[in-house]
Design an enzyme around this catalytic site. Structure first.
Site, PDB file in Angstrom:
ATOM      1  N   ARG A  30      32.679  38.610  43.320  1.00  0.00           N
ATOM      2  CA  ARG A  30      32.354  39.346  44.615  1.00  0.00           C
ATOM      3  C   ARG A  30      31.013  40.099  44.578  1.00  0.00           C
ATOM      4  O   ARG A  30      30.671  40.308  45.760  1.00  0.00           O
ATOM      5  CB  ARG A  30      33.715  40.394  44.648  1.00  0.00           C
ATOM      6  CG  ARG A  30      34.850  39.297  45.094  1.00  0.00           C
ATOM      7  CD  ARG A  30      36.186  40.357  45.018  1.00  0.00           C
ATOM      8  NE  ARG A  30      36.932  40.154  43.858  1.00  0.00           N
ATOM      9  CZ  ARG A  30      37.702  41.237  43.313  1.00  0.00           C
ATOM     10  NH1 ARG A  30      37.801  42.416  44.082  1.00  0.00           N
ATOM     11  NH2 ARG A  30      38.331  40.837  42.236  1.00  0.00           N
ATOM     12  N   GLU A  69      40.651  45.556  34.813  1.00  0.00           N
ATOM     13  CA  GLU A  69      42.029  46.330  34.890  1.00  0.00           C
ATOM     14  C   GLU A  69      42.899  45.398  34.656  1.00  0.00           C
ATOM     15  O   GLU A  69      44.083  45.616  34.013  1.00  0.00           O
ATOM     16  CB  GLU A  69      41.999  46.479  36.404  1.00  0.00           C
ATOM     17  CG  GLU A  69      43.207  47.533  37.003  1.00  0.00           C
ATOM     18  CD  GLU A  69      43.284  47.776  38.135  1.00  0.00           C
ATOM     19  OE1 GLU A  69      42.590  47.370  39.041  1.00  0.00           O
ATOM     20  OE2 GLU A  69      44.311  48.368  38.644  1.00  0.00           O
TER      21      GLU A  69
HETATM   22  O1  LIG Z   1      35.900  48.048  36.719  1.00  0.00           O
HETATM   23  P1  LIG Z   1      36.676  46.823  36.266  1.00  0.00           P
HETATM   24  O2  LIG Z   1      38.176  47.043  35.639  1.00  0.00           O
HETATM   25  O3  LIG Z   1      35.784  46.131  35.416  1.00  0.00           O
HETATM   26  O4  LIG Z   1      37.031  45.860  37.321  1.00  0.00           O
HETATM   27  C1  LIG Z   1      36.134  45.678  38.370  1.00  0.00           C
HETATM   28  C2  LIG Z   1      35.718  44.189  38.460  1.00  0.00           C
HETATM   29  O5  LIG Z   1      36.934  43.171  38.701  1.00  0.00           O
HETATM   30  C3  LIG Z   1      36.706  42.499  39.760  1.00  0.00           C
HETATM   31  O6  LIG Z   1      36.331  41.278  39.294  1.00  0.00           O
HETATM   32  P2  LIG Z   1      37.085  40.031  38.809  1.00  0.00           P
HETATM   33  O7  LIG Z   1      36.600  39.793  37.265  1.00  0.00           O
HETATM   34  O8  LIG Z   1      38.546  40.229  38.989  1.00  0.00           O
HETATM   35  O9  LIG Z   1      36.643  38.702  39.564  1.00  0.00           O
HETATM   36  P3  LIG Z   1      36.198  38.064  40.836  1.00  0.00           P
HETATM   37  O10 LIG Z   1      34.986  39.040  41.402  1.00  0.00           O
HETATM   38  O11 LIG Z   1      35.443  36.991  40.203  1.00  0.00           O
HETATM   39  O12 LIG Z   1      37.109  37.992  41.728  1.00  0.00           O
HETATM   40  C4  LIG Z   1      35.883  43.348  40.702  1.00  0.00           C
HETATM   41  O13 LIG Z   1      35.175  42.217  41.370  1.00  0.00           O
HETATM   42  C5  LIG Z   1      34.875  43.847  39.593  1.00  0.00           C
HETATM   43  O14 LIG Z   1      33.945  42.768  39.044  1.00  0.00           O
HETATM   44  N1  LIG Z   2      42.762  46.952  42.150  1.00  0.00           N
HETATM   45  C1  LIG Z   2      41.631  46.096  42.324  1.00  0.00           C
HETATM   46  N2  LIG Z   2      41.419  45.453  43.450  1.00  0.00           N
HETATM   47  C2  LIG Z   2      40.303  44.732  43.751  1.00  0.00           C
HETATM   48  N3  LIG Z   2      39.505  44.339  42.717  1.00  0.00           N
HETATM   49  C3  LIG Z   2      39.812  44.903  41.543  1.00  0.00           C
HETATM   50  N4  LIG Z   2      38.985  44.659  40.453  1.00  0.00           N
HETATM   51  C4  LIG Z   2      39.857  45.445  39.410  1.00  0.00           C
HETATM   52  N5  LIG Z   2      40.652  45.999  39.930  1.00  0.00           N
HETATM   53  C5  LIG Z   2      40.761  45.700  41.443  1.00  0.00           C
END
Ligand SMILES: O=P(O)(O)OC[C@H]1O[C@H](OP(=O)(O)OP(=O)(O)O)[C@H](O)[C@@H]1O
Ligand SMILES: Nc1ncnc2[nH]cnc12
Length: 176
Positions: free
Chosen positions: A64, A101
């Site tokens: 993202r 998370e």
């Molecule tokens: O602070 P954190 O606990 O590390 O979480 C935040 C991360 O989680 C999500 O990515 P995700 O790896 O779910 O994947 P995506 O962007 O590929 O959807 C979001 O886009 C952040 O990169």
């Molecule tokens: N609660 C949440 N919503 C969207 N993106 C996330 N990445 C990690 N935690 C998330």
């Protein structure tokens, strides 16, 4: 100009118990899909980036962060570096593992992605536990760059991610 916080509060949706029970997922896709929402988002991100001082390169975290970082890089007139999930980059790499998370993951950059001392801005959509951004900071520090700061659209303060980034200036446009 549309007020960013107003439009973001209206368009970012909360999905309960996704991707697993107990997680409230903050979905930015309706915000990005909305022309005024997108314009207000880009302006707010670029203003936050400019406030961090000189930036030589903008990095986006897969996936993202890839939706946001190029918009900022283009506005600042910098280049763009992708921070990719494991196994996607073809040349010599620097690698970091981390927990987030609701999962565990590995991210990488090319070893020659940044020049020594370059001031890097790291961009992502959400700061939750901070595992992802802290790992991205470690990647760029190992590559010899200086992390000028990080900008996220959304911080989830209850998960304490800001503490994981101690020493790195962090701007979050929204808190939920
Ligand atoms: O602070 P954190 O606990 O590390 O979480 C935040 C991360 O989680 C999500 O990515 P995700 O790896 O779910 O994947 P995506 O962007 O590929 O959807 C979001 O886009 C952040 O990169
Ligand atoms: N609660 C949440 N919503 C969207 N993106 C996330 N990445 C990690 N935690 C998330």
């Amino acid at each position: 100009m549309t007020d960013f916080k107003q439009v973001a509060d209206r368009l970012i949706r909360a999905i309960e118990d996704w991707p697993e029970d107990g997680v409230t997922f903050r979905d930015i896709t309706p915000l990005l899909a909305h022309p005024e929402g997108l314009a207000a988002t880009v302006k707010a991100l670029v203003d936050a980036a400019r406030a961090l001082g000189p930036i030589d390169v903008v990095a986006g975290v897969e996936a993202r962060g890839f939706l946001l970082a190029p918009l900022i890089a283009e506005a600042l007139g910098t280049g763009l570096v992708p921070v990719r999930k494991a196994g996607k980059l073809p040349a010599a790499r620097i690698t970091e593992a981390y927990a987030l998370e609701y999962a565990e993951a590995v991210i990488e950059i090319h070893a020659d992605a940044v020049t020594e001392g370059a001031r890097v801005l790291i961009v992502d959509d959400v700061l939750a536990t901070g595992g992802t951004l802290a790992a991205a900071v470690r990647l760029f520090e190992r590559a010899g760059a200086e992390v000028a700061g990080a900008v996220v659209l959304i911080e989830l303060p209850a998960l304490g991610g800001r503490d994981a980034l101690a020493g790195v200036p962090l701007t979050a446009l929204l808190e939920y």
